[in-house]
Enzyme design. Structure first.
Site, PDB file in Angstrom:
ATOM      1  CB  CYS A   7       3.317   3.456   6.154  1.00 44.41           C
ATOM      2  SG  CYS A   7       3.715   3.008   8.276  1.00 44.41           S
ATOM      3  CD  GLU A   9       6.584   4.135   3.350  1.00 47.58           C
ATOM      4  OE1 GLU A   9       7.674   4.649   3.456  1.00 47.58           O
ATOM      5  OE2 GLU A   9       5.514   4.115   4.055  1.00 47.58           O
ATOM      6  CB  CYS A  41       6.733  -0.044   4.906  1.00 42.33           C
ATOM      7  SG  CYS A  41       5.200   0.762   5.419  1.00 42.33           S
ATOM      8  CD1 TRP A  77       5.016 -15.576   4.584  1.00 38.85           C
ATOM      9  CD2 TRP A  77       4.268 -14.154   3.233  1.00 38.85           C
ATOM     10  NE1 TRP A  77       3.679 -15.748   4.464  1.00 38.85           N
ATOM     11  CE2 TRP A  77       3.125 -15.000   3.439  1.00 38.85           C
ATOM     12  CE3 TRP A  77       3.561 -13.316   1.954  1.00 38.85           C
ATOM     13  CZ2 TRP A  77       1.489 -14.865   3.051  1.00 38.85           C
ATOM     14  CZ3 TRP A  77       2.419 -12.974   1.698  1.00 38.85           C
ATOM     15  CH2 TRP A  77       1.492 -13.879   1.996  1.00 38.85           C
TER      16      TRP A  77
END
Length: 92
Positions: A7, A9, A41, A77
């Site tokens: 994407c 982003e 994203c 994460w």
């Protein structure tokens, strides 16, 4: 949406990193048909820029949201520690 391709982003994040950018504070994310960033994203933005603000299109014009507000039951994460437990405080 074809997730075989990155994407916009993710492309923007990769380009910013390649150019030496540090912590990003704001990103514009309009998505397909006026939607905000996809789930992938959102997670990547949260993992690497947990304080980032996202400019989103709405029926009332552009709005700003923190990325954590766009992820229900989020768990961060990190490269060093892996997935962190989500905050049970989100259940009130």
């Amino acid at each position: 949406m074809d997730h075989a391709q990155p994407c916009a982003e993710l492309v923007a994040l990769g380009h910013a990193r390649a150019e030496g950018a540090g912590e990003l504070v704001t990103i514009v994310a309009v998505g397909d048909a006026g939607r905000g960033p996809c789930g992938r994203c959102r997670q990547v933005l949260f993992d690497y820029h947990p304080e980032i603000r996202v400019l989103l299109p709405t029926e009332h014009g552009v709005r700003i949201a923190r990325i954590a507000g766009l992820l229900p039951w989020y768990a961060r994460w990190t490269p060093d520690d892996g997935t962190q437990p989500f905050d049970p405080g989100i259940f009130g």
